[in-house]
Design an enzyme around this catalytic site. Structure first.
Site, PDB file in Angstrom:
ATOM      1  N   ASN A  85     -10.655 -10.327  -5.198  1.00  0.00           N
ATOM      2  CA  ASN A  85      -9.983 -11.625  -5.272  1.00  0.00           C
ATOM      3  C   ASN A  85      -9.269 -11.955  -3.965  1.00  0.00           C
ATOM      4  OD1 ASN A  85     -10.632 -12.149  -8.033  1.00  0.00           O
ATOM      5  ND2 ASN A  85      -9.116 -10.620  -8.616  1.00  0.00           N
ATOM      6  N   GLN A  90      -5.353 -13.355  -6.952  1.00  0.00           N
ATOM      7  CA  GLN A  90      -5.024 -12.077  -6.304  1.00  0.00           C
ATOM      8  C   GLN A  90      -3.550 -11.774  -6.550  1.00  0.00           C
ATOM      9  OE1 GLN A  90      -5.609 -12.014  -2.034  1.00  0.00           O
ATOM     10  NE2 GLN A  90      -5.263  -9.798  -1.895  1.00  0.00           N
ATOM     11  N   HIS A  96      -7.941  -5.537  -1.644  1.00  0.00           N
ATOM     12  CA  HIS A  96      -8.486  -4.477  -2.504  1.00  0.00           C
ATOM     13  C   HIS A  96      -9.794  -4.926  -3.128  1.00  0.00           C
ATOM     14  CE1 HIS A  96      -5.744  -6.934  -4.965  1.00  0.00           C
ATOM     15  NE2 HIS A  96      -6.579  -6.725  -5.958  1.00  0.00           N
TER      16      HIS A  96
HETATM   17  P1  5GP Z   1      -5.798  -8.428  -8.447  1.00  0.00           P
HETATM   18  O1  5GP Z   1      -5.409  -9.220  -9.653  1.00  0.00           O
HETATM   19  O2  5GP Z   1      -4.774  -8.550  -7.354  1.00  0.00           O
HETATM   20  O3  5GP Z   1      -7.195  -8.640  -7.995  1.00  0.00           O
HETATM   21  O4  5GP Z   1      -5.780  -6.912  -8.934  1.00  0.00           O
HETATM   22  C1  5GP Z   1      -4.669  -6.077  -8.796  1.00  0.00           C
HETATM   23  C2  5GP Z   1      -4.940  -4.824  -9.602  1.00  0.00           C
HETATM   24  O5  5GP Z   1      -3.956  -3.868  -9.236  1.00  0.00           O
HETATM   25  C3  5GP Z   1      -4.826  -5.030 -11.100  1.00  0.00           C
HETATM   26  O6  5GP Z   1      -6.060  -4.666 -11.718  1.00  0.00           O
HETATM   27  C4  5GP Z   1      -3.688  -4.122 -11.523  1.00  0.00           C
HETATM   28  O7  5GP Z   1      -3.922  -3.481 -12.751  1.00  0.00           O
HETATM   29  C5  5GP Z   1      -3.629  -3.122 -10.386  1.00  0.00           C
HETATM   30  N1  5GP Z   1      -2.303  -2.589 -10.143  1.00  0.00           N
HETATM   31  C6  5GP Z   1      -1.149  -3.287 -10.034  1.00  0.00           C
HETATM   32  N2  5GP Z   1      -0.105  -2.468  -9.770  1.00  0.00           N
HETATM   33  C7  5GP Z   1      -0.625  -1.217  -9.720  1.00  0.00           C
HETATM   34  C8  5GP Z   1      -0.040   0.061  -9.496  1.00  0.00           C
HETATM   35  O8  5GP Z   1       1.165   0.222  -9.277  1.00  0.00           O
HETATM   36  N3  5GP Z   1      -0.876   1.124  -9.516  1.00  0.00           N
HETATM   37  C9  5GP Z   1      -2.222   0.993  -9.752  1.00  0.00           C
HETATM   38  N4  5GP Z   1      -2.943   2.115  -9.766  1.00  0.00           N
HETATM   39  N5  5GP Z   1      -2.804  -0.197  -9.977  1.00  0.00           N
HETATM   40  C10 5GP Z   1      -2.008  -1.284  -9.950  1.00  0.00           C
END
Ligand code: 5GP
Ligand code: ZN
Length: 130
Positions: A85, A90, A96
């Protein structure tokens, strides 16, 4: 910088790391969609695809190509969905890539509002006009 993923890289926040080298880290998503749902991140902070170093992006591809057979072997997944994203959608502003092993009946689905769709002709016109 107040970035959760930078803190994970620094070891200030724990993570279930499955692969790490000088450039990248791979660890279990804290809120998995499927078993083995992983996040692949660069160690050098950047936010979106517009900022990622092309050499790092290439290395991330190599890491995915190394990991996917292992995921198949160890988790018996039948596929891998890759998502990334930028800006909207995001939540974590550290670049990531989601690596989500796929299994029959996992019901992983992205739902979109089809009411927002223009015709293909209209979108093609928008994208190709000078
Ligand atoms: P986005 O929505 O930004 O594409 O995805 C962020 C991802 O990071 C989400 O799937 C969420 O579960 C993961 N995430 C958020 N905080 C943490 C954390 O402290 N540790 C880990 N391992 N994953 C995290
Ligand atoms: Zn960061």
């Amino acid at each position: 910088m107040d970035c959760i993923f930078c803190k994970i890289i620094a070891g200030e926040i724990p993570s279930y790391t499955v692969y790490e080298d000088e450039e990248v880290k791979v660890f279990l998503d804290i809120n998995p969609s499927t078993n083995g749902d992983l996040l692949l991140i660069p160690k050098k902070h950047c936010t979106t695809i517009l900022e990622i170093d092309p050499a790092t992006w290439k290395h991330m591809l190599e890491v995915i190509q190394m990991l996917y057979p292992k995921l198949k072997e160890k988790l018996h997944c039948e596929g891998l969905t890759i998502a990334q994203n930028n800006d909207y959608g995001q939540d974590i502003k550290h670049f990531h890539i989601h690596l989500t092993p796929r299994y029959p009946d996992d019901l992983l689905a992205h739902q979109f509002n089809k009411d927002l769709l223009k015709s293909l002709e209209e979108v093609h016109q928008i994208l190709t006009e000078a």
